[in-house]
Design a protein around this motif. Structure first.
Motif, mmCIF file in Angstrom:
data_model
loop_
_atom_site.group_PDB
_atom_site.id
_atom_site.type_symbol
_atom_site.label_atom_id
_atom_site.label_comp_id
_atom_site.label_asym_id
_atom_site.label_seq_id
_atom_site.Cartn_x
_atom_site.Cartn_y
_atom_site.Cartn_z
ATOM 1 N N LYS A 147 61.764 -7.446 -30.865
ATOM 2 C CA LYS A 147 61.185 -7.894 -30.074
ATOM 3 C C LYS A 147 60.312 -6.915 -29.184
ATOM 4 O O LYS A 147 59.233 -7.080 -28.468
ATOM 5 C CB LYS A 147 61.830 -8.951 -29.003
ATOM 6 C CG LYS A 147 62.806 -9.835 -29.877
ATOM 7 C CD LYS A 147 62.586 -11.232 -29.429
ATOM 8 C CE LYS A 147 63.987 -12.388 -30.428
ATOM 9 N NZ LYS A 147 64.226 -13.300 -29.648
ATOM 10 N N LYS A 148 60.920 -6.329 -28.551
ATOM 11 C CA LYS A 148 60.327 -4.502 -28.379
ATOM 12 C C LYS A 148 61.409 -3.803 -27.869
ATOM 13 O O LYS A 148 62.152 -3.749 -27.290
ATOM 14 C CB LYS A 148 59.479 -5.443 -26.595
ATOM 15 C CG LYS A 148 58.741 -4.186 -25.837
ATOM 16 C CD LYS A 148 57.990 -4.604 -24.972
ATOM 17 C CE LYS A 148 56.547 -5.107 -24.943
ATOM 18 N NZ LYS A 148 55.229 -5.181 -24.679
ATOM 19 N N GLU B 123 61.195 -6.659 -23.939
ATOM 20 C CA GLU B 123 60.154 -7.882 -24.282
ATOM 21 C C GLU B 123 61.306 -9.102 -22.927
ATOM 22 O O GLU B 123 61.253 -9.360 -21.825
ATOM 23 C CB GLU B 123 60.380 -8.947 -24.805
ATOM 24 C CG GLU B 123 59.630 -10.088 -25.084
ATOM 25 C CD GLU B 123 59.267 -10.632 -26.095
ATOM 26 O OE1 GLU B 123 59.701 -11.892 -26.229
ATOM 27 O OE2 GLU B 123 58.442 -9.865 -26.660
#
Length: 158
Positions: free
Chosen positions: A94-95, A70
């Motif tokens: 988060k990603k 992210e």
């Protein structure tokens, strides 16, 4: 015939199913003398070793660090940040790297995404390639081998 990753570090993947991919297309000629790298790595120790290995390569002029996908994608939205190469870990909060690869595919960019991960699984390599990775490299444990592999990744971009 280009040098493969297996000639640099034994036990690296030999086939696409095992995680090896053909060399990415060359970086445009204007940036051949220098490379800006986006390092997307959540592990501080791994990031330190990767950055240290990259600093020994004369072509690497800048390393931009993101701790997760992210954050890296936000950086890619900045018009002043234009890396040539992204070294992407797969397992991040988060990603993760898989989601980041899909997002990078949507962007109109010359960025060459390379997965640099502790994973040695063929399934991870396969997923990475289908999401746009140009190369899949398993991180070696020895710093000298890491440096040799990263130098070869950069050489393949010429």
């Amino acid at each position: 015939m280009p040098i493969t990753m297996t000639e640099i570090a034994d036990r690296q993947p030999k086939t696409r199913e095992q995680g090896y991919c053909a060399p990415p297309p060359p970086i445009d000629s204007e940036s051949c003398s220098s490379i800006t790298i986006l390092l997307v790595e959540d592990d501080e120790a791994d990031a330190y070793l990767i950055e240290r290995a990259l600093q020994n390569n004369a072509r690497v002029t800048e390393i931009i660090r993101a701790h997760y996908g992210e954050e890296a994608l936000k950086l890619m939205g900045d018009p002043d940040i234009r890396p040539n190469l992204a070294l992407i870990d797969l397992q991040m909060p988060k990603k993760d790297g898989f989601a980041m690869l899909l997002e990078l595919k949507k962007l109109d960019t010359e960025l060459v995404p390379v997965v640099l991960t502790s994973s040695r699984g063929g399934a991870d390599a396969h997923r990475s390639f289908h999401r746009g990775a140009r190369m899949f490299v398993s991180k070696p444990k020895e710093p000298q081998r890491l440096q040799a592999i990263l130098n070869e990744v950069i050489r393949e971009l010429e």
